[in-house]
Design an enzyme around this catalytic site. Structure first.
Site, short mmCIF file in Angstrom:
data_model
loop_
_atom_site.label_atom_id
_atom_site.label_comp_id
_atom_site.label_asym_id
_atom_site.label_seq_id
_atom_site.Cartn_x
_atom_site.Cartn_y
_atom_site.Cartn_z
N GLU A 54 -10.21 3.12 -5.30
CA GLU A 54 -10.01 4.57 -4.61
C GLU A 54 -8.89 5.12 -5.60
OE1 GLU A 54 -10.96 4.58 -0.26
OE2 GLU A 54 -9.18 3.64 -0.53
N HIS A 102 -2.99 3.25 -4.26
CA HIS A 102 -2.36 2.72 -3.06
C HIS A 102 -0.97 2.19 -3.57
CE1 HIS A 102 -5.78 3.14 -0.43
NE2 HIS A 102 -6.53 3.09 -1.43
N ASP A 142 0.97 -1.14 0.06
CA ASP A 142 -0.26 0.00 -0.08
C ASP A 142 0.80 1.22 -0.01
OD1 ASP A 142 -2.28 1.75 0.48
OD2 ASP A 142 -3.26 0.06 0.90
C1 ACM Z 1 -11.22 -0.43 0.48
O1 ACM Z 1 -11.45 -0.40 1.74
N1 ACM Z 1 -10.63 0.72 0.01
C2 ACM Z 1 -11.47 -1.59 -0.45
#
Ligand code: ACM
Ligand code: ZN
Length: 724
Positions: free
Chosen positions: A511, A447, A384
């Site tokens: 995201e 991420h 991440d």
């Molecule tokens: C997530 O909770 N960003 C998959």
């Protein structure tokens, strides 16, 4: 006694010499909190939200000694020092009334404790697992909760000043080595203690109860069919067992031997025994994981469609033996016939070692616990913005430069570590023996700041980015216009395909476009790619086309070269779910849209809607994590209410639904014990939602059935949230 008092006085002097004295935590800077080892607090201490206690626990990670004797505090709140492994000494104030549940859970360096005369209650599991605790002095007569000092097996002296035994439960001192622990009570009161519940164990005087298992009261998840016959001729279980197993069931035979030895307390070799456990395969059963379990007066037969089915029969057997959870094993099982099979195929938990690392052995230990409840997949969020946690031999810089940092939001703690490929192979094999599949996740295109930190050329404009130390979403993404991005991902997935045999690999995808993929708009490489793909829109839909292109290339490689089934987090802008992929419905309020997309695209879906399945959220107001980014509460009942078919009908359930998942994002979870705390008991609710047929589910019944299971967890030293 004198020696203890002397030690306590010396300690106090030692604390005062080196300790910082402040009224409250707000008197310390973040750096002082980070560096504090010895503190004396003198003010009125708060217990709610980002309280003095929360800060002591989560911000003072070096804390060894804390003197609260001059502070104004009536209560050590629940979870106050939960899993603070470095904490050696706490001096409690003379005004103290209560010590909350799990207040000192697994504070295994704690050496001695004096409960002042003012103490009225020491709640359940308050000192559970304080293995280094040698001396306990109880000045008054507080009521001592279930498992309050369980597994404190380093205890050598307990001194109680009250002539009337403090109220205790049979489990208060469970697992304490009573033969090596000296109990001192006022002269003349020994007889009272000898007869008092909880204290009687120190006199070898435990009442030898005869426990009969009540199957309908202790199995989680609830089985499909259970018929209990009269208990006139039950099976006595605390005997030697002979285990017979089909040749394909060596692994299950080992589990059977382990369970019987652990539970019955009788030495077992499995070859000779008074009763028989037969493990076999039965091809006539329907589902791959189906099994039957039959108890007669002579023994037990477990038949499974596959070794996994037999394994689940054994998990049910262990639940039956644990019975009411108090003593570890019942004495008799009634005769019964049990038929069982899961409702959904994939029953997953996801852990996040990227935000806060989970040491390898602790990650491994997570597996047997989830397998007990018939959960069968562990999803590893390996990278991440905050870290890269998996060895990639072609790119050793990833773990060398991006697996160690200081800080996760306000916690200025060193967080470091990664998994070697050999460790992951070991994990995969270990998990397989518990019928748990290990699914790796490598995020893209968002991420990914940790990888970009190491290889700036992965992002648009080749920016130098620091590793992120806060939660939230970065706008920096992998650049889909650069060939190096594909080369990098291709090399990473090539190595992972060799390490993780799972059919599945998770690609993230969350995201990055919501907020929209702004970082791609002005990038010359992205613009060139857009021209090449004839993408001319400027309403940001062009960015989704780019993401589709990036995913398409990676998915194609994974499917054709490695035979994998790629997975990703669903976002509404993913209009098409590419063939052969699985999507995860995770966003609040978007499950229906995700399910409809799965139906439209003839794709499979895993349900982990935030409303039910985000187990990193607090389970009640005021529960851990008290400080977070604004998480809603997800109660146990709310998790239990999950309908894995989301009321989308039989065809959806049959054709599209793969299973359910519970997430344990780790931004706020700073110890392994706290992963369990967040996971359980909600993972039991999730397991039942995923496994049991709707007609076999009832909240009230579940709420009762989990109590023995939870008692057994505390008896075994596992933490769980008690806020339900
Ligand atoms: C997530 O909770 N960003 C998959
Ligand atoms: Zn770009």
């Amino acid at each position: 006694m004198k020696k203890i008092l002397l030690t306590a006085t010396l300690f106090l002097t030692a604390v005062s010499l080196v300790a910082q004295t402040v009224a409250r935590m707000s008197d310390l800077t973040p750096q002082q909190k980070e560096g504090a080892t010895d503190l004396i607090l003198t003010g009125q201490l708060s217990t709610v939200g980002n309280s003095d206690f929360r800060q002591l626990r989560d911000l003072c990670h070096r804390l060894k000694r804390v003197d609260l004797s001059h502070s104004d505090v009536l209560e050590i709140p629940k979870n106050a020092f939960h899993s603070r492994h470095r904490l050696q000494q706490v001096i409690l104030p003379h005004t103290l009334h209560n010590v909350g549940t799990q207040a000192f859970f697994a504070c295994d360096s704690l050496q001695s404790i004096v409960l002042p005369a003012s103490t009225a209650t020491v709640a359940d599991a308050a000192f559970l697992g304080c293995k280094g605790l040698e001396s306990l002095i109880i000045e008054g007569a507080p009521s001592l909760g279930e498992f309050a000092f369980a597994r404190c097996n380093g205890l050598r002296t307990i001194t109680v000043r009250s002539a009337i035994p403090p109220r205790a439960s049979a489990s208060t001192f469970e697992g304490v080595d009573v033969r090596r622990c000296q109990l001192s009570v006022p002269k003349g009161s020994e007889d009272f203690y000898r007869k008092a519940e909880g204290w009687n164990v120190f006199f070898g005087n435990e009442k030898a109860g005869f426990e009969i298992c009540r199957p309908e009261k202790c199995i989680v998840p609830n089985p499909e069919q259970l018929e209990v016959h009269g208990i006139a001729t039950p099976l006595l279980v605390k005997q030697t067992w002979m285990i017979e197993a089909d040749s394909q069931l060596d692994n299950e035979k080992k589990h059977a031997l382990r369970i019987l030895a652990d539970r019955t307390g009788v030495k077992q070799n499995g070859r000779k025994g008074k009763i028989r456990l037969r493990l076999g395969l039965d091809n006539t059963l329907g589902h791959r994981e189906a099994y039957t379990l039959r108890v007669t007066a002579e023994g037990i037969d477990i038949m499974g469609k596959s070794p996994a089915g037999v394994f689940y029969g054994l998990m049910t057997l262990e639940c039956l033996l644990a019975a009411d959870g108090m003593s570890g094993c019942c004495d008799v099982l009634p005769q019964m016939v049990l038929k069982d099979a899961p409702r959904t195929d994939m029953r997953e938990l996801m852990v996040d070692p990227a935000r806060i690392f989970i040491p390898f052995e602790e990650l491994k230990a997570f597996i047997p616990e989830m397998a007990r409840y018939k959960l069968n997949a562990l999803h590893l969020h390996l990278v991440d913005d905050q870290a890269w946690r998996i060895e990639i031999k072609k790119y050793p810089e990833l773990t060398a430069k991006a697996s160690s940092r200081v800080g996760m939001d306000d916690m200025l703690i060193p967080i470091e570590g990664y998994y070697t490929q050999d460790q992951m192979r070991e994990l995969v094999a270990f998990a397989a023996s518990y019928h748990v599949d290990i699914i790796p996740e490598i995020e893209m295109p968002g991420h990914e700041v940790a990888a970009i930190h190491v290889f700036p050329e992965l992002t648009c404009g080749a920016k130098q980015l620091p590793i992120r130390t806060t939660c939230g979403v970065s706008n920096e993404l992998l650049c889909p216009g650069k060939e190096f991005t594909y080369e990098f991902l291709g090399n990473v997935f090539a190595e992972l395909a060799d390490v993780f045999p799972s059919e599945y690999v998770h690609l993230g995808g969350d995201e990055a476009g919501n907020p929209a993929l702004g970082c791609w708009t002005n990038c010359p490489d992205c613009q060139t790619l857009k021209r090449r793909l004839d993408i001319t829109t400027t309403d940001r839909s062009e960015n989704w086309r780019l993401q589709e292109f990036l995913f398409g290339r990676v998915i194609d490689t994974l499917r054709t070269k490695y035979g994998k089934t790629p997975m990703f987090w669903y976002e509404t802008d993913f209009k098409n779910i590419p063939e052969g992929c699985v999507t995860f419905a995770w966003r609040h309020g978007l499950t229906k849209a995700a399910a409809e997309a799965a139906i439209r695209n003839n794709a499979r879906i895993v349900l982990c809607p935030g409303e039910h399945c985000y187990l990193d959220y607090p389970m009640a107001r005021g529960d851990m994590p008290e400080v977070n980014w604004g998480m809603p509460v997800t109660s146990l009942q709310q998790t239990y209410k999950l309908d894995p078919a989301w009321n989308m009908g039989d065809a959806f359930e049959r054709e599209n639904l793969l299973g359910v998942a519970g997430t344990l994002w780790s931004e706020c979870i700073n110890s392994t014990e706290r992963i369990y705390y967040q996971a359980y008991p909600r993972a039991l609710a999730l397991a039942e939602a995923a496994w049991s047929r709707p007609e076999r589910r009832s909240w009230e019944d579940f709420r009762r059935r989990i109590m023995p299971v939870l008692r057994d967890m505390h008896r075994r030293g596992i933490s769980y949230s008690m806020e339900f």
